[in-house]
Design a protein around this motif. Structure first.
Motif, PDB file in Angstrom:
ATOM      1  N   SER A 172       0.824  -1.218   0.000  1.00  0.00           N
ATOM      2  CA  SER A 172       0.000   0.000   0.000  1.00  0.00           C
ATOM      3  C   SER A 172       0.851   1.258   0.000  1.00  0.00           C
ATOM      4  CB  SER A 172      -0.940   0.006   1.211  1.00  0.00           C
ATOM      5  OG  SER A 172      -0.208  -0.058   2.419  1.00  0.00           O
ATOM      6  N   THR A 173       2.070   1.168  -0.529  1.00  0.00           N
ATOM      7  CA  THR A 173       2.931   2.342  -0.591  1.00  0.00           C
ATOM      8  C   THR A 173       3.402   2.616  -2.011  1.00  0.00           C
ATOM      9  OG1 THR A 173       4.976   1.110  -0.171  1.00  0.00           O
ATOM     10  CG2 THR A 173       3.775   1.957   1.754  1.00  0.00           C
ATOM     11  N   LEU A 174       3.619   3.897  -2.297  1.00  0.00           N
ATOM     12  CA  LEU A 174       4.254   4.331  -3.532  1.00  0.00           C
ATOM     13  C   LEU A 174       5.563   5.007  -3.173  1.00  0.00           C
ATOM     14  CD1 LEU A 174       1.235   6.002  -5.388  1.00  0.00           C
ATOM     15  CD2 LEU A 174       2.083   3.673  -5.675  1.00  0.00           C
ATOM     16  N   LYS A 175       6.595   4.728  -3.938  1.00  0.00           N
ATOM     17  CA  LYS A 175       7.876   5.381  -3.706  1.00  0.00           C
ATOM     18  C   LYS A 175       8.276   6.165  -4.951  1.00  0.00           C
ATOM     19  CE  LYS A 175       9.607   2.272  -0.127  1.00  0.00           C
ATOM     20  NZ  LYS A 175       9.529   3.282   0.947  1.00  0.00           N
ATOM     21  N   PHE A 176       8.797   7.358  -4.723  1.00  0.00           N
ATOM     22  CA  PHE A 176       9.213   8.256  -5.793  1.00  0.00           C
ATOM     23  C   PHE A 176      10.739   8.311  -5.816  1.00  0.00           C
ATOM     24  CE2 PHE A 176       4.963   9.267  -4.648  1.00  0.00           C
ATOM     25  CZ  PHE A 176       4.348   9.807  -5.758  1.00  0.00           C
ATOM     26  N   TRP A 177      11.327   8.105  -7.000  1.00  0.00           N
ATOM     27  CA  TRP A 177      12.770   7.966  -7.131  1.00  0.00           C
ATOM     28  C   TRP A 177      13.339   8.998  -8.097  1.00  0.00           C
ATOM     29  CZ3 TRP A 177      14.633   3.935  -4.114  1.00  0.00           C
ATOM     30  CH2 TRP A 177      13.706   2.962  -3.727  1.00  0.00           C
ATOM     31  N   ASP A 178      14.532   9.473  -7.796  1.00  0.00           N
ATOM     32  CA  ASP A 178      15.322  10.250  -8.740  1.00  0.00           C
ATOM     33  C   ASP A 178      16.168   9.260  -9.524  1.00  0.00           C
ATOM     34  OD1 ASP A 178      17.683  11.609  -9.836  1.00  0.00           O
ATOM     35  OD2 ASP A 178      16.936  13.368  -8.803  1.00  0.00           O
ATOM     36  N   LEU A 179      15.920   9.147 -10.823  1.00  0.00           N
ATOM     37  CA  LEU A 179      16.592   8.121 -11.611  1.00  0.00           C
ATOM     38  C   LEU A 179      18.051   8.445 -11.914  1.00  0.00           C
ATOM     39  CD1 LEU A 179      13.838   6.981 -14.136  1.00  0.00           C
ATOM     40  CD2 LEU A 179      14.568   5.895 -12.013  1.00  0.00           C
ATOM     41  N   TYR A 180      18.443   9.693 -11.780  1.00  0.00           N
ATOM     42  CA  TYR A 180      19.833  10.047 -12.058  1.00  0.00           C
ATOM     43  C   TYR A 180      20.735   9.784 -10.853  1.00  0.00           C
ATOM     44  CZ  TYR A 180      18.414  11.989 -16.501  1.00  0.00           C
ATOM     45  OH  TYR A 180      17.920  12.125 -17.768  1.00  0.00           O
ATOM     46  N   SER A 181      20.209  10.040  -9.666  1.00  0.00           N
ATOM     47  CA  SER A 181      21.011   9.824  -8.464  1.00  0.00           C
ATOM     48  C   SER A 181      20.700   8.486  -7.796  1.00  0.00           C
ATOM     49  CB  SER A 181      20.760  10.950  -7.462  1.00  0.00           C
ATOM     50  OG  SER A 181      19.416  10.908  -6.999  1.00  0.00           O
ATOM     51  N   GLY A 182      19.548   7.889  -8.129  1.00  0.00           N
ATOM     52  CA  GLY A 182      19.130   6.662  -7.471  1.00  0.00           C
ATOM     53  C   GLY A 182      18.584   6.885  -6.077  1.00  0.00           C
ATOM     54  N   ILE A 183      18.334   8.151  -5.725  1.00  0.00           N
ATOM     55  CA  ILE A 183      17.883   8.501  -4.379  1.00  0.00           C
ATOM     56  C   ILE A 183      16.363   8.362  -4.266  1.00  0.00           C
ATOM     57  CG2 ILE A 183      17.656  10.418  -2.740  1.00  0.00           C
ATOM     58  CD1 ILE A 183      20.348  11.433  -3.724  1.00  0.00           C
ATOM     59  N   LEU A 184      15.917   7.816  -3.137  1.00  0.00           N
ATOM     60  CA  LEU A 184      14.497   7.776  -2.816  1.00  0.00           C
ATOM     61  C   LEU A 184      14.065   9.170  -2.381  1.00  0.00           C
ATOM     62  CD1 LEU A 184      11.832   6.274  -2.260  1.00  0.00           C
ATOM     63  CD2 LEU A 184      12.733   5.710   0.020  1.00  0.00           C
ATOM     64  N   LEU A 185      13.133   9.765  -3.106  1.00  0.00           N
ATOM     65  CA  LEU A 185      12.712  11.136  -2.829  1.00  0.00           C
ATOM     66  C   LEU A 185      11.652  11.196  -1.732  1.00  0.00           C
ATOM     67  CD1 LEU A 185      12.462  12.413  -6.516  1.00  0.00           C
ATOM     68  CD2 LEU A 185      14.319  12.810  -4.872  1.00  0.00           C
ATOM     69  N   ARG A 186      10.669  10.323  -1.814  1.00  0.00           N
ATOM     70  CA  ARG A 186       9.630  10.304  -0.782  1.00  0.00           C
ATOM     71  C   ARG A 186       8.803   9.029  -0.913  1.00  0.00           C
ATOM     72  NH1 ARG A 186       7.439  13.517  -4.868  1.00  0.00           N
ATOM     73  NH2 ARG A 186       5.204  13.360  -5.242  1.00  0.00           N
ATOM     74  N   THR A 187       8.093   8.715   0.152  1.00  0.00           N
ATOM     75  CA  THR A 187       7.195   7.564   0.175  1.00  0.00           C
ATOM     76  C   THR A 187       5.793   8.048   0.465  1.00  0.00           C
ATOM     77  OG1 THR A 187       8.952   6.057   0.921  1.00  0.00           O
ATOM     78  CG2 THR A 187       6.674   5.362   1.285  1.00  0.00           C
ATOM     79  N   LEU A 188       4.854   7.596  -0.334  1.00  0.00           N
ATOM     80  CA  LEU A 188       3.450   7.955  -0.145  1.00  0.00           C
ATOM     81  C   LEU A 188       2.697   6.717   0.302  1.00  0.00           C
ATOM     82  CD1 LEU A 188       0.931   9.775  -0.489  1.00  0.00           C
ATOM     83  CD2 LEU A 188       0.935   9.147  -2.910  1.00  0.00           C
ATOM     84  N   SER A 189       2.118   6.790   1.498  1.00  0.00           N
ATOM     85  CA  SER A 189       1.276   5.695   1.973  1.00  0.00           C
ATOM     86  C   SER A 189      -0.153   5.968   1.550  1.00  0.00           C
ATOM     87  CB  SER A 189       1.353   5.574   3.501  1.00  0.00           C
ATOM     88  OG  SER A 189       0.498   4.544   3.945  1.00  0.00           O
ATOM     89  N   THR A 190      -0.727   5.031   0.799  1.00  0.00           N
ATOM     90  CA  THR A 190      -2.079   5.237   0.290  1.00  0.00           C
ATOM     91  C   THR A 190      -3.149   4.924   1.336  1.00  0.00           C
ATOM     92  OG1 THR A 190      -2.161   2.973  -0.574  1.00  0.00           O
ATOM     93  CG2 THR A 190      -1.321   4.678  -2.041  1.00  0.00           C
ATOM     94  N   HIS A 191      -2.756   4.264   2.419  1.00  0.00           N
ATOM     95  CA  HIS A 191      -3.701   3.920   3.494  1.00  0.00           C
ATOM     96  C   HIS A 191      -4.896   3.131   2.960  1.00  0.00           C
ATOM     97  CE1 HIS A 191      -1.392   6.437   6.178  1.00  0.00           C
ATOM     98  NE2 HIS A 191      -1.533   7.454   5.357  1.00  0.00           N
ATOM     99  N   ILE A 192      -4.641   2.362   1.926  1.00  0.00           N
ATOM    100  CA  ILE A 192      -5.696   1.548   1.337  1.00  0.00           C
ATOM    101  C   ILE A 192      -5.156   0.137   1.154  1.00  0.00           C
ATOM    102  CG2 ILE A 192      -6.886   3.434   0.146  1.00  0.00           C
ATOM    103  CD1 ILE A 192      -5.306   2.822  -2.330  1.00  0.00           C
ATOM    104  N   THR A 193      -6.005  -0.725   0.617  1.00  0.00           N
ATOM    105  CA  THR A 193      -5.545  -2.079   0.355  1.00  0.00           C
ATOM    106  C   THR A 193      -4.462  -2.068  -0.721  1.00  0.00           C
ATOM    107  OG1 THR A 193      -7.334  -2.351  -1.247  1.00  0.00           O
ATOM    108  CG2 THR A 193      -7.747  -3.098   1.004  1.00  0.00           C
ATOM    109  N   SER A 194      -3.826  -3.167  -0.932  1.00  0.00           N
ATOM    110  CA  SER A 194      -2.664  -3.248  -1.816  1.00  0.00           C
ATOM    111  C   SER A 194      -2.943  -2.690  -3.209  1.00  0.00           C
ATOM    112  CB  SER A 194      -2.209  -4.699  -1.942  1.00  0.00           C
ATOM    113  OG  SER A 194      -1.726  -5.183  -0.709  1.00  0.00           O
ATOM    114  N   VAL A 195      -1.919  -2.070  -3.784  1.00  0.00           N
ATOM    115  CA  VAL A 195      -1.994  -1.496  -5.122  1.00  0.00           C
ATOM    116  C   VAL A 195      -1.446  -2.514  -6.118  1.00  0.00           C
ATOM    117  CG1 VAL A 195      -1.190   0.354  -6.615  1.00  0.00           C
ATOM    118  CG2 VAL A 195      -1.772   0.849  -4.232  1.00  0.00           C
TER     119      VAL A 195
END
Length: 297
Positions: A119-142
């Protein structure tokens, strides 16, 4: 009326093909498999060009950056890998998820990507490989994720039978929910202009949505099992679906009727279409990759 004919069915994978995509230049096909590999194929000849190895578990998702230079793949072990398509070398490994990657998407600028797991989404910077943020959808699995071309909207297909729309430019807020399916939503597709969407569910039902008015336009029935993949053509006149019932179907969206059906030997797990709107590739549970072509009857 149109019909499809099998162009070729090369071998290459030893286990189920879970995801497939065509490069923007229409030159190559990339298939991802439970055998932990990704295969690069020549779209015209169907010849296997290169096998990418590096994932330790089955590969569940794959996409190519808009410039066609890099490939992003997701695995059952929760890792993502960014590859250089010219060399087949891993650029970076993205770590952060703890469960199977169920869906990935690259934003229009090619600089950021989104991955889904549980139930989470993760946002990535593809050039640095860094995790930018995590969004919890608070819902059942995506189960499925698709992003609008302007990268402002993301659609989520959820286990509770809903399709949820999130605004990525407004504090990642959920805007509305489409409630029409009675089973888990397993596949999504979005028109280039972001105005029309498709959702497919565990029960084989496909729904066409007007995202601007938040209304259901049509229900497409014909599959008898779970929908694994959906494509909406740029002109919004046709849709393509694959299912656990071994069938790939091409739909006329105005009438809601099936134009043609291709039957595999086992479940068809994924599909993609080249920008010529004629060449279709589909991956099968058996490990086969089918190269199909729509031809005028």
């Amino acid at each position: 009326m149109r019909k499809d004919t099998k162009h070729s069915t090369p071998t290459g994978h030893t286990k189920s093909v879970k995801a497939i995509t065509v490069t923007p230049d229409r030159q190559r096909v990339i298939s991802a498999s439970d055998d932990c590999t990704l295969n690069l194929w020549d779209l015209t000849s169907g010849a296997l060009q290169l096998t990418l190895m590096g994932h330790k578990s089955g590969v569940t998702a794959v996409t190519v950056t808009p410039d066609g230079q890099r490939l992003l793949s997701g695995s059952e072990d929760g890792t993502l890998r960014l590859w250089d398509l010219a060399t087949g070398i891993t650029i970076s490994t993205l770590l952060g998820h703890t469960g199977e990657i169920t869906a990935i998407a690259v934003m229009a600028d090619g600089q950021q990507a989104i991955s889904a797991s549980d139930s989470t989404l993760k946002f990535w910077d593809l050039y640095s490989g860094i995790l930018l943020r995590t969004l919890s959808t608070h819902i059942t699995s995506v189960n499925a994720v698709t992003i609008a071309a302007d990268s402002q909207w993301v659609l989520l297909g959820c286990n509770d039978g809903t399709v949820k729309v999130w605004n990525l430019t407004n504090n990642d807020s959920q805007i509305y929910t489409f409630s029409g399916h009675t089973k888990s939503v397993t596949a999504l597709a979005l028109a280039v202009d972001g105005q029309t969407g498709l959702s497919g569910a565990e029960d084989g039902i496909i729904k066409l949505w007007d995202l601007m008015s938040c209304t259901e336009l049509k229900t497409l029935t014909g599959h008898t099992d779970l929908i694994n993949a959906l494509i909406l053509t740029p002109d919004r006149q046709r849709a393509i679906s694959t299912s656990n019932d071994n069938a790939l179907k091409v739909w006329d969206l105005e009438s809601g009727q099936v134009i043609t059906t291709f039957i595999g030997e086992s479940a068809l797990r994924c599909c993609s279409i080249a920008q010529d709107n004629v060449t279709i590739v589909a991956g099968e549970e058996s490990g086969r990759v089918h190269f199909l072509r729509l031809e005028s009857a």
